[in-house]
Design an enzyme around this catalytic site. Structure first.
Site, mmCIF file in Angstrom:
data_model
loop_
_atom_site.group_PDB
_atom_site.id
_atom_site.type_symbol
_atom_site.label_atom_id
_atom_site.label_comp_id
_atom_site.label_asym_id
_atom_site.label_seq_id
_atom_site.Cartn_x
_atom_site.Cartn_y
_atom_site.Cartn_z
ATOM 1 N N LYS A 85 0.834 -1.207 0.000
ATOM 2 C CA LYS A 85 0.000 0.000 0.000
ATOM 3 C C LYS A 85 0.864 1.251 0.000
ATOM 4 C CE LYS A 85 -2.515 1.875 3.255
ATOM 5 N NZ LYS A 85 -2.431 3.281 2.758
ATOM 6 N N TYR A 142 3.101 4.591 6.588
ATOM 7 C CA TYR A 142 4.336 3.950 6.146
ATOM 8 C C TYR A 142 5.425 5.003 5.900
ATOM 9 C CZ TYR A 142 1.469 -0.218 5.007
ATOM 10 O OH TYR A 142 0.634 -1.313 5.036
#
Length: 374
Positions: A127, A159
């Site tokens: 992702k 992230y």
């Protein structure tokens, strides 16, 4: 306080040790004589009974608790970060800030004392390359993302925040890597996005009630490759490969996709009948339905799962411990393709591969041996 171990020269701390990949990391490292392991999670679970494995219960969102529980671990040489906080929706500012704070609390406790720290291994996911909030490409558009693909502009992908935090705090003094799996196949009772748990509970209920094993999602997700499979064994082995292979170390951070096999992934249409057969359920000829929703179909099945657990003598679990129906509906209706290449890891000598169907069948057997499913 740090526990002395004889004959060890690698000391791992695994944050998220009760999760899909954390369990495999602990299992693999416990089998190696030269490793001592600290496993960190909020709630205890028996992962390994090896004398060199030590569990630490710690709420990483509590900075004072993290400091108290972790600041004596002076012997840590390798840090594995395979956890995340799931209280807030993905891509929300709150999710981003909470996950950053959790890692910061751990680093604040570990970095000042772990003078022998050689590598930090971070796990995020594919992702990294997309936003679930759009904009989305045209239907049928395929892109196989490599590790150098630029970040998605806008949104709050945690992230990115974790990578940036590591880059800042390690300051070019400690090597680090980031591993980006796709859909992880493994076994855990402590995982929010638990694909194998959800699939197996669904199949068990279908068999118990003699219901057809339906796939509910979009036609595109059914017929086309939308995600890569990532066996938890492979992801764990890749973490270990990256931390012990000093030839590929980088203080600037090395990114690796952590996926099962060649670019192209798999389709649900081609593997669904074999999965149903393994679970012992009826797979009807018209197994695909755009209208079918697992969230709706399983909404009233908590009692059925309890019946199955009692009848089959399984480990006592609530349905929610293993299954997340909203996640499954989202997965089978994914609006964007998250497909990567593994050319970089392959080119540097990482050789572990799995076929995704084989991974699914392996983990069904594994969960049966654990007495989590019938």
């Amino acid at each position: 306080m740090a526990v002395e171990a004889t004959g060890t020269n690698h000391v791992a701390i695994i944050f998220g040790v009760t999760g899909l990949v954390g369990k495999e990391l602990a299992r693999i490292l416990s089998s190696k004589k030269t490793w001592k392991i600290y496993g960190v999670a909020r709630n205890p679970m028996i992962i390994s009974q090896h004398p060199n494995y030590h569990f630490i219960s710690c709420d990483l969102l509590n900075p004072s608790e993290a400091q108290h529980k972790l600041s004596s671990l002076r012997d840590v040489t390798h840090l594995f970060w395979v956890t995340w906080a799931s209280q807030f929706p993905l891509d929300s500012e709150e999710c981003c800030e909470q996950n950053k704070a959790m890692m910061e609390n751990a680093l604040n406790a570990i970095l000042p004392v772990a003078e022998k720290l050689r590598h930090v291994s971070l796990q995020t996911g594919t992702k990294h390359y997309v936003s679930l909030r759009g904009p989305f490409g045209k239907g049928g558009e395929v892109c196989y993302y490599n590790e150098e693909h630029p970040r998605v502009i806008g949104g709050n992908n945690f992230y990115y925040a974790l990578e940036d935090l590591l880059r800042e705090r390690l300051a070019g003094k400690v090597a680090w890597s980031v591993h980006r799996p796709g859909l992880i196949m493994g076994s855990s009772q402590r995982t929010v996005f638990n694909f194998m748990g959800s699939l197996c509970v669904y199949g068990s209920i279908c068999r118990h009630l003699n219901l057809p094993f339906m796939f509910g999602g979009t036609k595109e997700s059914w017929e086309e490759a939308y995600v890569d499979g990532s066996d938890a064994r492979l992801v764990a082995e890749q973490h270990i490969w990256a931390v012990v292979n000093e030839d590929i170390h980088s203080t600037g951070g090395q990114a690796f996709n952590a996926i099962n096999g060649k670019a192209g992934g798999f389709t649900w249409k081609e593997i669904w009948p074999a999965v149903g057969s393994k679970l012992g359920v009826e797979v009807p000829p018209d197994m695909f339905s755009e209208e079918f929703s697992l969230l709706a179909a399983m909404a009233d099945k908590e009692g059925v799962w309890k019946e199955i657990v009692e009848k089959e003598g399984l480990v006592q679990t609530e349905m929610r411990d293993l299954a997340n129906w909203g996640f499954m509906d989202m997965l089978f209706r994914c609006p964007v393709k998250m497909l990567g290449t593994r050319n970089k890891a392959d080119g540097l000598g990482f050789t572990v591969r799995y076929q995704t169907l084989d991974s699914i069948l392996y983990w069904i057997d594994f969960m049966r041996k654990e007495k989590l499913i019938p």
